[in-house]
Design a protein around this motif. Sequence first.
Motif, mmCIF file in Angstrom:
data_model
loop_
_atom_site.group_PDB
_atom_site.id
_atom_site.type_symbol
_atom_site.label_atom_id
_atom_site.label_comp_id
_atom_site.label_asym_id
_atom_site.label_seq_id
_atom_site.Cartn_x
_atom_site.Cartn_y
_atom_site.Cartn_z
ATOM 1 N N GLU A 166 -56.105 7.119 5.698
ATOM 2 C CA GLU A 166 -55.152 6.802 6.751
ATOM 3 C C GLU A 166 -54.584 5.416 6.480
ATOM 4 N N LEU A 167 -53.249 5.313 6.349
ATOM 5 C CA LEU A 167 -52.596 4.043 6.014
ATOM 6 C C LEU A 167 -51.880 3.463 7.220
ATOM 7 N N GLU A 168 -52.260 2.243 7.570
ATOM 8 C CA GLU A 168 -51.557 1.497 8.613
ATOM 9 C C GLU A 168 -50.371 0.761 7.995
ATOM 10 N N GLN A 169 -49.296 0.618 8.770
ATOM 11 C CA GLN A 169 -48.074 -0.077 8.355
ATOM 12 C C GLN A 169 -47.463 0.574 7.116
ATOM 13 N N ALA A 170 -47.441 1.890 7.099
ATOM 14 C CA ALA A 170 -46.835 2.622 5.977
ATOM 15 C C ALA A 170 -45.330 2.381 5.901
ATOM 16 N N GLU A 171 -44.712 2.008 7.013
ATOM 17 C CA GLU A 171 -43.260 1.815 7.033
ATOM 18 C C GLU A 171 -42.808 0.680 6.117
ATOM 19 N N ALA A 172 -43.728 -0.187 5.708
ATOM 20 C CA ALA A 172 -43.374 -1.298 4.824
ATOM 21 C C ALA A 172 -42.814 -0.822 3.485
ATOM 22 N N VAL A 173 -43.171 0.387 3.091
ATOM 23 C CA VAL A 173 -42.719 0.935 1.807
ATOM 24 C C VAL A 173 -41.194 0.980 1.718
ATOM 25 N N SER A 174 -40.514 1.129 2.849
ATOM 26 C CA SER A 174 -39.054 1.259 2.845
ATOM 27 C C SER A 174 -38.343 -0.010 2.386
ATOM 28 N N VAL A 175 -39.060 -1.111 2.292
ATOM 29 C CA VAL A 175 -38.462 -2.361 1.824
ATOM 30 C C VAL A 175 -37.838 -2.183 0.446
ATOM 31 N N SER A 176 -38.527 -1.480 -0.455
ATOM 32 C CA SER A 176 -37.998 -1.325 -1.811
ATOM 33 C C SER A 176 -37.841 0.127 -2.249
ATOM 34 N N TYR A 177 -38.501 1.071 -1.531
ATOM 35 C CA TYR A 177 -38.465 2.467 -1.993
ATOM 36 C C TYR A 177 -38.468 3.377 -0.779
ATOM 37 N N PHE B 252 -26.608 0.447 -6.167
ATOM 38 C CA PHE B 252 -27.244 -0.636 -5.407
ATOM 39 C C PHE B 252 -28.448 -0.094 -4.640
ATOM 40 N N LEU B 253 -29.524 -0.874 -4.580
ATOM 41 C CA LEU B 253 -30.714 -0.476 -3.826
ATOM 42 C C LEU B 253 -30.503 -0.757 -2.342
ATOM 43 N N ARG B 254 -30.418 0.309 -1.560
ATOM 44 C CA ARG B 254 -30.212 0.145 -0.118
ATOM 45 C C ARG B 254 -31.548 0.118 0.614
ATOM 46 N N GLY B 255 -32.463 -0.702 0.124
ATOM 47 C CA GLY B 255 -33.721 -0.969 0.812
ATOM 48 C C GLY B 255 -33.539 -2.141 1.768
ATOM 49 N N GLU B 256 -34.492 -2.347 2.625
ATOM 50 C CA GLU B 256 -34.341 -3.349 3.682
ATOM 51 C C GLU B 256 -34.119 -4.754 3.133
ATOM 52 N N ASP B 257 -34.844 -5.127 2.075
ATOM 53 C CA ASP B 257 -34.708 -6.487 1.537
ATOM 54 C C ASP B 257 -33.307 -6.736 0.998
ATOM 55 N N CYS B 258 -32.806 -5.806 0.196
ATOM 56 C CA CYS B 258 -31.480 -5.996 -0.398
ATOM 57 C C CYS B 258 -30.382 -5.944 0.659
ATOM 58 N N LEU B 259 -30.575 -5.120 1.676
ATOM 59 C CA LEU B 259 -29.606 -5.089 2.775
ATOM 60 C C LEU B 259 -29.624 -6.405 3.555
ATOM 61 N N PRO C 67 -35.436 4.341 -7.729
ATOM 62 C CA PRO C 67 -34.470 3.486 -7.028
ATOM 63 C C PRO C 67 -34.003 2.324 -7.892
ATOM 64 N N ALA C 68 -32.844 1.806 -7.545
ATOM 65 C CA ALA C 68 -32.235 0.716 -8.304
ATOM 66 C C ALA C 68 -33.103 -0.537 -8.282
ATOM 67 N N ASP C 69 -32.925 -1.340 -9.317
ATOM 68 C CA ASP C 69 -33.692 -2.576 -9.474
ATOM 69 C C ASP C 69 -33.429 -3.529 -8.308
ATOM 70 N N LYS C 70 -34.507 -3.951 -7.675
ATOM 71 C CA LYS C 70 -34.409 -4.796 -6.492
ATOM 72 C C LYS C 70 -33.861 -6.186 -6.838
ATOM 73 N N SER C 71 -34.371 -6.770 -7.926
ATOM 74 C CA SER C 71 -33.949 -8.116 -8.308
ATOM 75 C C SER C 71 -32.466 -8.162 -8.640
ATOM 76 N N ILE C 72 -32.000 -7.178 -9.407
ATOM 77 C CA ILE C 72 -30.590 -7.158 -9.802
ATOM 78 C C ILE C 72 -29.701 -6.834 -8.606
ATOM 79 N N SER C 73 -30.165 -5.964 -7.713
ATOM 80 C CA SER C 73 -29.379 -5.642 -6.513
ATOM 81 C C SER C 73 -29.135 -6.881 -5.663
ATOM 82 N N HIS C 74 -30.201 -7.646 -5.416
ATOM 83 C CA HIS C 74 -30.036 -8.910 -4.677
ATOM 84 C C HIS C 74 -28.968 -9.781 -5.335
#
Length: 430
Positions: A403-414, A42-49, A17-24
Motif C-alpha cells: 500500500e503506497l501513501e502519496q502515490a499522486e506524487a508520481v504525476s510530477v514527472s510521469y 514537451f513533458l506536461r508533468g506538474e513540475d514543467c507546467l 515521457p519527454a525529458d524533464k530537464s530539457i522541457s524546463h
Amino acid sequence: MKLVTNKQNLQGTLVIPADKSISHRSIMFGAMAHGTTTIHNFLRGEDCLSTLNAFKTLGVPIEDDGTVIRVYGQGLAALKPVDSPIDVGNSGTTIRLMMGILAGTDFTTVLTGDASLNKRPMARVMDPINQMNGAISGFEDTQFPPVTIKGQANLAPMTYEMPVASAQVKSAILFAALQAKGETVVIEKEPSRNHTEEMIRQFGGSIKVEGKNIHVKGPQTLKSQTVIVPGDISSAAFFLVAALLCKDSKIQLTNVGINPTRTGILEVIEAMGGTLELSQVDEINQSATITARSSELHGTTIGGAIIPRLIDELPIIALLATQANGQTIIRDAQELKVKETNRIDAVAKELTKMGASIKATDDGLIINGPTPLYGANVTSYGDHRIGMMLQIAALLVADGEVELEQAEAVSVSYPDFFTDLTKLLPGGAI
C-alpha cells in the motif's frame, strides 16, 4: 493506493515521457530568446507546467495546443513584474534556475513553492549569484523559500569553483552569466548534465567548455529555435529495472535521451551484468530505442565521477541492487539529501520495510542481495521517484500487499506511469 504485486513476464513497447530537464529549459530559453520558439514533445508533468505558468505570469505569451507549445519570446527585458509571489509547486529546477534568470532584471520577484519545496535549501544558488552583485535572499534571512530576487542591472562576471556537482546550481550561474558584463568561468567538481550548455549553443549563444571549465561572456542575445524533446532516461530507468528484475521479461523503450552526461545508469546496469540493447540511435538528437531483458545481476561499487550522471536514478538503482548477488556500495551521493526528500534515508527506510538488506550512510547506501521482498505499507514522502521505485519493488512481492501513501506524487514527472505499467502486464491488465 494498492500497488501491483507478484508479476513476471512483462512484455511490450513504451514511449517514455519527454525529458524533464530539457522541457524546463525549453520554456526558459524560449522566454529569454527573441522570436517564436516551437517545442515538440514537451513533458506536461506538474513540475514543467510550473515553469511554463511562471513565465506566463511574468508576461511571456505562451500557447499550447496540446501537441506543440509556442513561446513568443521578446528577450529578458520584456519580462514584467508581478505583485504577488509566483508559486512553482514542488519544482526545485524551476525555482533554482529562475533565480539566475531573474537576477539581472530591473524588478523584484518572489518565488515560493509547496511545503516540501520550501524546506529545500537554496543557499548554494543564492551565494554564487550574490557574488555576481545579485541580491537574492531567503525567507526571513534563511536559506529557504520563499526567495526574494531583487533584480540588478549590473551583474558582474566571476570565476566560481563548484563545491558540489550540481546541474541546477551550474545552470543558474550560467543564466546569470549570460546577463553579466564580461566573462564568467564555472569550474565543475565533476561534469554534471550539460543541457544548459548545449541549449545556449542551440539558441545562438556563445559558450566554451574546456574539460571542467565553462566560459561564458556576457551579455548575450539569444534567438528562438525549434526544440524536439527526447524521452527522459530518468523515467525510462524504472521500466529498464522492471525488465531486468522480473522473470521472462523484455521491455522496449523508444526515443530515450542518451546524452552522455545522463547515461550513467546504462553503464551501471552493464557493470552489474544486465542485458541491454540500443538500437535506432539518433546521434544528432541524442536518442535511441533501449531494450532490456531479465538478467542475473551482481553487486558493484558506484561513486566518484559517475554520480552526477545518474543522481536521479539512484533510488531505482538501489532497488536493482537488492536483487543482485553480493554487495553494492553507493557513495559520494550527498546530493540525494537535498532532492524532493532525503532520498538516502527514504530509500533505506522504505525498502527495509519490504525486507531489503540496505543501510544508509552519510553519502550513500550499502546494499546486500539478493533478498526477497514482502508486502508493507510504504510512502513516497511526496517524491515522484520514490513512488515509482516502490511500485517496481512491489512487482517482486510474492507474499502480502503493498500500500503506497502519496502515490499522486508520481504525476510530477510521469503522469501515465501506472497506466503504462498495466500495458506491460500479462494480458495487458492487472
